[in-house]
Design a protein around this motif. Structure first.
Motif, PDB file in Angstrom:
ATOM      1  N   LEU A   1      18.177 -26.828   9.358  1.00 56.50           N
ATOM      2  CA  LEU A   1      19.407 -27.353   9.001  1.00 56.50           C
ATOM      3  C   LEU A   1      20.479 -26.767   9.753  1.00 56.50           C
ATOM      4  CD1 LEU A   1      21.105 -29.790   7.925  1.00 56.50           C
ATOM      5  CD2 LEU A   1      21.405 -28.325   5.745  1.00 56.50           C
ATOM      6  N   LYS A   2      20.779 -25.429   9.764  1.00 54.40           N
ATOM      7  CA  LYS A   2      21.870 -24.536  10.497  1.00 54.40           C
ATOM      8  C   LYS A   2      21.542 -25.062  11.778  1.00 54.40           C
ATOM      9  CE  LYS A   2      23.529 -20.134  11.183  1.00 54.40           C
ATOM     10  NZ  LYS A   2      23.252 -18.550  10.766  1.00 54.40           N
ATOM     11  N   GLN A   3      20.354 -24.747  12.415  1.00 53.72           N
ATOM     12  CA  GLN A   3      20.186 -24.949  14.115  1.00 53.72           C
ATOM     13  C   GLN A   3      20.532 -26.160  14.355  1.00 53.72           C
ATOM     14  OE1 GLN A   3      15.980 -23.730  14.324  1.00 53.72           O
ATOM     15  NE2 GLN A   3      16.393 -21.406  13.788  1.00 53.72           N
TER      16      GLN A   3
ATOM     17  N   ARG B   1      30.110 -30.774   3.991  1.00 56.54           N
ATOM     18  CA  ARG B   1      29.302 -29.742   2.953  1.00 56.54           C
ATOM     19  C   ARG B   1      28.065 -30.317   2.743  1.00 56.54           C
ATOM     20  NH1 ARG B   1      30.691 -28.340  -3.123  1.00 56.54           N
ATOM     21  NH2 ARG B   1      32.237 -30.117  -2.751  1.00 56.54           N
ATOM     22  N   MET B   2      26.747 -29.980   2.779  1.00 59.86           N
ATOM     23  CA  MET B   2      25.511 -30.299   2.705  1.00 59.86           C
ATOM     24  C   MET B   2      24.941 -29.593   1.487  1.00 59.86           C
ATOM     25  SD  MET B   2      24.972 -31.648   6.351  1.00 59.86           S
ATOM     26  CE  MET B   2      26.176 -32.038   7.565  1.00 59.86           C
ATOM     27  N   LEU B   3      24.466 -30.372   0.610  1.00 63.26           N
ATOM     28  CA  LEU B   3      23.631 -29.801  -0.413  1.00 63.26           C
ATOM     29  C   LEU B   3      22.412 -30.643  -0.652  1.00 63.26           C
ATOM     30  CD1 LEU B   3      26.720 -29.087  -2.878  1.00 63.26           C
ATOM     31  CD2 LEU B   3      25.662 -27.250  -1.658  1.00 63.26           C
ATOM     32  N   PRO B   4      21.611 -30.906   0.116  1.00 63.82           N
ATOM     33  CA  PRO B   4      20.653 -32.067  -0.052  1.00 63.82           C
ATOM     34  C   PRO B   4      19.736 -31.539  -1.139  1.00 63.82           C
ATOM     35  CG  PRO B   4      20.041 -30.568   1.721  1.00 63.82           C
ATOM     36  CD  PRO B   4      21.390 -30.129   1.518  1.00 63.82           C
TER      37      PRO B   4
ATOM     38  N   LYS C   1      11.813 -31.775   6.689  1.00 66.48           N
ATOM     39  CA  LYS C   1      12.498 -31.683   8.008  1.00 66.48           C
ATOM     40  C   LYS C   1      12.510 -32.915   8.628  1.00 66.48           C
ATOM     41  CE  LYS C   1      11.185 -26.845   8.938  1.00 66.48           C
ATOM     42  NZ  LYS C   1      10.586 -25.776   9.671  1.00 66.48           N
ATOM     43  N   GLY C   2      11.830 -33.892   8.579  1.00 69.34           N
ATOM     44  CA  GLY C   2      11.995 -35.102   9.127  1.00 69.34           C
ATOM     45  C   GLY C   2      13.117 -35.876   8.708  1.00 69.34           C
TER      46      GLY C   2
ATOM     47  N   ALA D   1      19.079 -37.428   9.114  1.00 67.54           N
ATOM     48  CA  ALA D   1      20.605 -37.167   8.972  1.00 67.54           C
ATOM     49  C   ALA D   1      21.442 -36.617  10.284  1.00 67.54           C
ATOM     50  CB  ALA D   1      20.690 -35.966   7.773  1.00 67.54           C
ATOM     51  N   MET D   2      20.716 -35.789  10.976  1.00 72.61           N
ATOM     52  CA  MET D   2      21.624 -35.238  12.106  1.00 72.61           C
ATOM     53  C   MET D   2      21.618 -36.277  13.206  1.00 72.61           C
ATOM     54  SD  MET D   2      22.053 -31.996  11.256  1.00 72.61           S
ATOM     55  CE  MET D   2      22.224 -32.949   9.588  1.00 72.61           C
ATOM     56  N   THR D   3      20.722 -37.287  13.098  1.00 73.25           N
ATOM     57  CA  THR D   3      21.019 -38.409  14.291  1.00 73.25           C
ATOM     58  C   THR D   3      22.178 -39.174  13.822  1.00 73.25           C
ATOM     59  OG1 THR D   3      18.431 -38.587  14.850  1.00 73.25           O
ATOM     60  CG2 THR D   3      19.719 -40.475  15.161  1.00 73.25           C
ATOM     61  N   ILE D   4      22.073 -39.423  12.646  1.00 78.32           N
ATOM     62  CA  ILE D   4      23.302 -40.043  12.232  1.00 78.32           C
ATOM     63  C   ILE D   4      24.590 -39.454  12.354  1.00 78.32           C
ATOM     64  CG2 ILE D   4      24.560 -41.278  10.177  1.00 78.32           C
ATOM     65  CD1 ILE D   4      21.701 -41.949   9.166  1.00 78.32           C
TER      66      ILE D   4
END
Length: 390
Positions: free
Chosen positions: A311-313, A363-366, A372-373, A378-381
């Motif tokens: 997630l960080k990367q 802030r992200m606390l999933p 990872k998918g 989430a990163m696409t959005i």
């Protein structure tokens, strides 16, 4: 009357709600009243460790609800004993005192520290040092412990006996120590303060000073604990052993539960009548917590660590993100100065992504079970939203 109108009419306005009425969920997906799906990167502010409607958790909670939903602490029951045993065996602490929330756990820790110091050094040893920018709860006493001026309004007088020192400043910490100091209380990552990790050397200095002077080290792991950072508790990554650890949030996976873990020298500090709670150790909440702890084995925690790094990367590759803080699946993204975190959160909501703010950061606390998918989705959005921010 629809849900929003009913809320506005009958519920006190202590929160600015986002414009979504959530009705159900599964795994890491929440759905609203109109059938729209949202990928959840909030986990109910770090609570839903196993996501929504985990089958094993739901079964355990349902069976307990149909057997013994509540009994009070005047009698013995099985679930709280099981959870206490699991926590103690995995951490090395000797006893657990259950509560209903993080704030209540922190209240219990404060009382425990002051009782120990009273018993051993007299009533003049009562002060607790906490850190500037910390957050320990919203009761009068935990607000007093909280080192943020924004929270110190309207509700005076606060409980006395707290000093706030700057983060990572060893000189200021040593200067604050006195014959009145009974404990130092810290978050290893200041969550509400902006997802800011403390320096490892600073934390180890605190631990050393506490040990030398028999000052109690309290670590508030309400948000960082229960696997959130990739170890059962974050203090493990700082190579320290606190005297007291407070826990809540993810332990219940959606049910209210908190706890105070204490070491050997504190295990007999409280006697009957010194502290109490009607709902602490509730059988239903503990039945759920038992499932959470069973699931958080070494392989599960390693996956959290790996997914947190992934997630960080992904975050650092996005536009308008300057840096990423945190550990495991507790991450804060530092934005360019002209980008407002709340604007990003609102735009993500429209596109079906739930994220949080922490001051001026994202802030992200999933849920810890996120894949990872799903992180990629989430990163696409988030990339789409950030790309519109100029």
């Amino acid at each position: 009357m629809d849900i929003k109108e009913q809320d506005q009419m009958y519920i006190a306005h202590t929160y600015h709600r986002f414009d979504a009425v959530l009705t159900k969920g599964s795994h890491c997906i929440a759905m609203d009243a109109d059938g729209k799906s949202y990928l959840d990167m909030t986990a109910g502010i770090g609570v839903n460790a196993l996501g929504y409607a985990d089958k094993e958790w739901a079964k355990a909670v349902s069976e307990q609800a149909n057997t013994l939903p509540h009994v009070s602490n005047l009698y013995y029951s099985q679930p709280d004993g099981d959870v206490a045993k699991m926590l103690c065996e995995r951490t090395g602490f000797k006893k657990v005192m259950f509560a209903n929330s993080g704030a209540e756990a922190n209240e219990g820790a404060i009382k425990l520290a002051r009782k120990y110091s009273y018993d051993h050094y007299g009533k003049e040893r009562y002060e607790i040092i906490t850190l500037v920018n910390s957050f320990h709860g919203r009761t009068i006493t935990t607000l007093a412990a909280t080192g943020q001026a924004a929270f110190h309004q309207y509700f005076d007088p606060f409980t006395p006996g707290f000093l706030h020192v700057p983060v990572n400043d060893e000189a200021a910490l040593k200067q604050a120590l006195s014959k009145h100091t009974c404990a130092i209380m810290i978050e290893l990552i200041q969550g509400e303060g902006g997802v800011l990790p403390l320096a490892k050397a600073y934390v180890q200095t605190i631990a050393k000073l506490c040990k030398q002077q028999d000052i109690l080290l309290i670590v508030d792991e309400v948000q960082t604990g229960v696997g959130r950072c990739g170890t059962l508790y974050a203090y493990e990554q700082y190579d320290i052993q606190p005297d007291i650890v407070t826990t809540a949030k993810g332990l219940g996976n959606g049910l209210p539960i908190g706890g105070v873990l204490m070491n050997e020298k504190l295990q007999d500090t409280f006697h009957p009548g010194d502290h109490g709670t009607t709902f602490g150790g509730n059988p239903i909440a503990c039945a759920g917590a038992r499932v959470v702890l069973q699931r958080l084995d070494a392989d599960f925690l390693q996956e959290v660590m790996d997914k947190g790094e992934y997630l960080k990367q992904q975050l650092v590759s996005l536009p308008h993100i300057k840096a990423v803080n945190g550990l495991g699946l507790m991450r804060g993204a530092v934005l360019d100065e002209h980008v407002q975190a709340v604007d990003v959160v609102k735009a993500c909501l429209q596109k079906g992504l739930l994220i949080l703010t922490a001051k001026d950061k994202l802030r992200m606390l999933p849920p810890l079970v996120i894949t990872k998918g799903e992180i990629d989705q989430a990163m696409t959005i988030l990339r789409e939203v950030l790309s519109t921010m100029g």
